[in-house]
Structures are given as C-alpha cells and as structure tokens.
Design a protein around this motif. Structure first.
Motif, PDB file in Angstrom:
ATOM      1  N   SER A 163      -6.836  -9.432   6.283  1.00  0.00           N
ATOM      2  CA  SER A 163      -7.097  -8.224   7.061  1.00  0.00           C
ATOM      3  C   SER A 163      -7.152  -7.021   6.123  1.00  0.00           C
ATOM      4  N   VAL A 164      -7.791  -5.950   6.617  1.00  0.00           N
ATOM      5  CA  VAL A 164      -7.828  -4.706   5.849  1.00  0.00           C
ATOM      6  C   VAL A 164      -6.420  -4.147   5.666  1.00  0.00           C
ATOM      7  N   THR A 165      -5.600  -4.281   6.687  1.00  0.00           N
ATOM      8  CA  THR A 165      -4.220  -3.788   6.604  1.00  0.00           C
ATOM      9  C   THR A 165      -3.472  -4.443   5.456  1.00  0.00           C
ATOM     10  N   ALA A 166      -3.662  -5.747   5.264  1.00  0.00           N
ATOM     11  CA  ALA A 166      -2.978  -6.446   4.181  1.00  0.00           C
ATOM     12  C   ALA A 166      -3.424  -5.912   2.819  1.00  0.00           C
ATOM     13  N   ALA A 167      -4.740  -5.717   2.641  1.00  0.00           N
ATOM     14  CA  ALA A 167      -5.238  -5.211   1.352  1.00  0.00           C
ATOM     15  C   ALA A 167      -4.735  -3.785   1.098  1.00  0.00           C
ATOM     16  N   VAL A 168      -4.727  -2.955   2.147  1.00  0.00           N
ATOM     17  CA  VAL A 168      -4.228  -1.580   1.988  1.00  0.00           C
ATOM     18  C   VAL A 168      -2.744  -1.594   1.618  1.00  0.00           C
ATOM     19  N   LEU A 169      -1.977  -2.435   2.300  1.00  0.00           N
ATOM     20  CA  LEU A 169      -0.537  -2.523   2.020  1.00  0.00           C
ATOM     21  C   LEU A 169      -0.287  -2.955   0.578  1.00  0.00           C
ATOM     22  N   LEU A 227      -7.868   8.959  -9.217  1.00  0.00           N
ATOM     23  CA  LEU A 227      -7.437   7.675  -9.784  1.00  0.00           C
ATOM     24  C   LEU A 227      -7.389   6.590  -8.714  1.00  0.00           C
ATOM     25  N   ALA A 228      -6.888   6.965  -7.524  1.00  0.00           N
ATOM     26  CA  ALA A 228      -6.781   5.975  -6.455  1.00  0.00           C
ATOM     27  C   ALA A 228      -8.155   5.507  -5.995  1.00  0.00           C
ATOM     28  N   VAL A 229      -9.101   6.442  -5.850  1.00  0.00           N
ATOM     29  CA  VAL A 229     -10.465   6.055  -5.463  1.00  0.00           C
ATOM     30  C   VAL A 229     -11.051   5.092  -6.495  1.00  0.00           C
ATOM     31  N   THR A 230     -10.819   5.383  -7.766  1.00  0.00           N
ATOM     32  CA  THR A 230     -11.385   4.542  -8.820  1.00  0.00           C
ATOM     33  C   THR A 230     -10.816   3.124  -8.776  1.00  0.00           C
ATOM     34  N   VAL A 231      -9.484   3.013  -8.707  1.00  0.00           N
ATOM     35  CA  VAL A 231      -8.889   1.678  -8.771  1.00  0.00           C
ATOM     36  C   VAL A 231      -9.166   0.883  -7.504  1.00  0.00           C
ATOM     37  N   VAL A 232      -9.163   1.543  -6.344  1.00  0.00           N
ATOM     38  CA  VAL A 232      -9.395   0.807  -5.098  1.00  0.00           C
ATOM     39  C   VAL A 232     -10.868   0.417  -4.972  1.00  0.00           C
ATOM     40  N   TRP A 233     -11.775   1.344  -5.309  1.00  0.00           N
ATOM     41  CA  TRP A 233     -13.204   1.040  -5.169  1.00  0.00           C
ATOM     42  C   TRP A 233     -13.638  -0.044  -6.149  1.00  0.00           C
ATOM     43  N   ASN A 234     -13.082  -0.031  -7.355  1.00  0.00           N
ATOM     44  CA  ASN A 234     -13.468  -1.029  -8.364  1.00  0.00           C
ATOM     45  C   ASN A 234     -12.642  -2.304  -8.284  1.00  0.00           C
ATOM     46  N   ASP A 235     -11.719  -2.362  -7.346  1.00  0.00           N
ATOM     47  CA  ASP A 235     -10.853  -3.541  -7.265  1.00  0.00           C
ATOM     48  C   ASP A 235     -11.638  -4.779  -6.840  1.00  0.00           C
ATOM     49  N   TYR A 236     -11.276  -5.888  -7.423  1.00  0.00           N
ATOM     50  CA  TYR A 236     -11.891  -7.169  -7.066  1.00  0.00           C
ATOM     51  C   TYR A 236     -10.836  -8.160  -6.558  1.00  0.00           C
ATOM     52  N   GLN A 237      -9.732  -8.289  -7.296  1.00  0.00           N
ATOM     53  CA  GLN A 237      -8.769  -9.346  -7.021  1.00  0.00           C
ATOM     54  C   GLN A 237      -8.004  -9.123  -5.722  1.00  0.00           C
ATOM     55  N   ILE A 238      -7.504  -7.915  -5.513  1.00  0.00           N
ATOM     56  CA  ILE A 238      -6.703  -7.666  -4.305  1.00  0.00           C
ATOM     57  C   ILE A 238      -7.548  -7.860  -3.053  1.00  0.00           C
ATOM     58  N   ALA A 239      -8.771  -7.307  -3.067  1.00  0.00           N
ATOM     59  CA  ALA A 239      -9.637  -7.465  -1.891  1.00  0.00           C
ATOM     60  C   ALA A 239      -9.996  -8.918  -1.660  1.00  0.00           C
TER      61      ALA A 239
END
Length: 306
Positions: A163-169, A227-239
């Motif tokens: 779920s999106v909630t899990a990735a956000v958490l 910084l948060a936009v960069t790491v979250v937008w470029n994230d691969y593994q967590i998503a």
C-alpha cells in the motif's frame, strides 16, 4: 581577517584589494579545470537529450554526438503514453501519478517529523537527549538493506502490506534520523533569547513551536523538502518492496520499460523515459536552487526572491 558577525548572521565584507587585471597562468588553469568539469558532467545529459529527439533510423547510424537532423518529440510521446512497462503498454503516465501519491505525503511527513524532533532535542533537551542524539547519528548511516526485513515484519504486522501508506511510513522511518539531524543543527544556530523570554511569559511546547520556531525555520524546511523530494522521487527499493504492484512509481516502471524490450532496443524512447522520470527533481532544483543554497548555509534569502 575574520568576518564581522551581526546577531547570528555573518556579514561578508566586500574585497578591498586591487582587482586582478591580467589573465595569469593560475586563472587560466582554473578556467580550464572548470570547463573540463562542465564537459564531463554535461556530455551525458547532451547525449540523452539528443538521442531522445532522434528517430531510430538516425540512432542506428552511430553518430551519437551529432544533433538530430530533424528533432522529433515522438519518442517522448511514446515514452509517456504508449511504452510497454512489462505486460502493460500505457507509458509512464500511471507511474507519474503513483510517484506523486508517494512523494506528497512522504515529504510532508518527513519534514514535520524532522522539525518536531529537532525542536525537542535542540530547545527542550529532555532526559537522555544526548544519548538519543548519539544514537541518531549512528542510525542515520545504516544502509537500507540492513533494516528492510524488520520493516517488512513491522508493516505486515500492521496489515499495511502493498500500500501507499506502507511506503510512506517506511520513508518517514528510514529518513527520520537525517531529517532530525538537519533540523537539530539548524536550530542550534538560532538565538535562544526570544525562546527563553517566551518561556518566561508562560508559552508552552506547541505555542513556542508554532509562534517562534516555525517562522525562523523556513530555510531549513526548504532544504529538507528539496532533499525529501529527491530521495522519495528517485527511490526504487522502498517503493518496489512496500508499495505493491498497483502503486509502482516511475523509477520502477522505467526499469520495467528497459527490461521488457526484446530484440531491437528503442534507445530514443529509453532516453526520453529517463529524462521524464528525472524531470520533477530537476525542476525543483532549478526553481528553488537559491533557497536551497541559503538554507544549507544557515542563512536567509533576501526578499527579492531568486
């Protein structure tokens, strides 16, 4: 010579020496080095842009450094609307929507938690705050792969899997030490006189946070948000691990786009898809670069904007 200090700001004095008039060997070497660095970093970007604007017939000629004879945005349209990411051929559109759904709440929550933690550690210093701070320094550098299994068990126990909630958490938990340290170090540069005066007048924890701390922390909040936009937008593994198949962001779909092509490789579409995926962080940096640098320096931008 030491720069004068006014309040908590360092005033940089104008140079008083004579301006160098000759282009000496030193300046030539510095200019040459900067040009080399510019070419080194700009060449891959040029190749990506030029390839993304070429038809495949021109790409196959092997003239990779040539600008396209007839630039076309068809590969960009194909990457956005029709490229296949696995078995689905809907382009990167769904991934963009999913990236926004992941990035907005993650960035807001990461900044909010960082402000709250940094404020509590810097101004209120509860019992054991020194130990908490040292632990935060240590865990801030633990690789994601080390904690992925405990996080999977935690999310599963909370019935939030896929779920999106899990990735956000997970984003909030994993990046909380970095955000806490960023705001803690920023708040240490803020004068405590006004803070102590407000406490004497009876202001409590939340009143001080809203009325005094938040207004002076806008530069740090800007840096943290970028910084948060960069790491979250470029994230691969967590998503990929926590968001579920229906919520995969652009980064994961980009990998599927490249992997799903068999036989002929459509490099122009791949380059266009890569540029589309990185467009949001680039725009954020270009539009807010001045505030980002000012926030890193702990200073304040003037009122004219960038």
């Amino acid at each position: 010579m030491t720069a004068p200090v006014v309040g908590r700001w360092i005033v940089v004095a104008e140079p008083t020496g004579r301006r160098p008039r000759r282009l000496g060997t030193g300046r030539l070497l510095i200019t040459a080095w900067l040009v080399v660095c510019l070419v080194f970093f700009a060449t891959p970007l040029y190749l990506m842009i030029s390839t993304s604007l070429k038809p495949m017939d021109e790409v196959r000629l092997g003239t990779m450094f040539h600008w396209p004879s007839a630039p076309s945005v068809v590969p960009w349209a194909d990457a956005w609307l029709r490229a296949c990411t696995g078995a689905v051929c809907r382009g990167l559109q769904p991934g963009f929507v999913n990236s926004v759904k992941l990035a907005v709440p993650s960035v807001l929550a990461m900044v909010a938690v960082g402000v709250l933690n940094g404020y509590a550690l810097a101004f209120w210093r509860p019992w054991g705050s020194a130990l908490m701070l040292n632990v935060t320094y240590v865990v801030a550098f633990i690789p994601y792969q080390v904690i992925v299994y405990p996080l999977v068990r935690l999310v599963t126990a909370a019935k939030l899997s896929n779920s999106v909630t899990a990735a956000v958490l997970v984003h909030v938990i994993y990046h909380m030490p970095l955000m806490t340290l960023l705001f803690f170090n920023y708040f240490r540069t803020v004068s405590t006189e006004l803070f102590n005066a407000a406490r004497v007048d009876g202001a409590g924890f939340w009143r001080l946070l809203v009325s005094i701390v938040l207004p002076v922390s806008l530069p740090a909040m800007g840096v943290a948000a970028i910084l948060a936009v960069t790491v979250v937008w470029n994230d691969y593994q967590i998503a990929l691990t926590f968001a579920g198949r229906a919520n995969l962001p652009m980064t994961v779909q980009l990998a599927h786009l490249v992997e799903s092509e068999s036989g002929s490789k459509f490099y122009n579409i791949q380059m266009a898809a890569t540029l589309l995926t990185s467009l949001v962080p680039l725009l954020v940096y270009f539009l807010s670069g001045r505030w980002f640098v000012a926030g890193l320096a702990g200073g304040e931008t003037d009122r004219r904007g960038p």
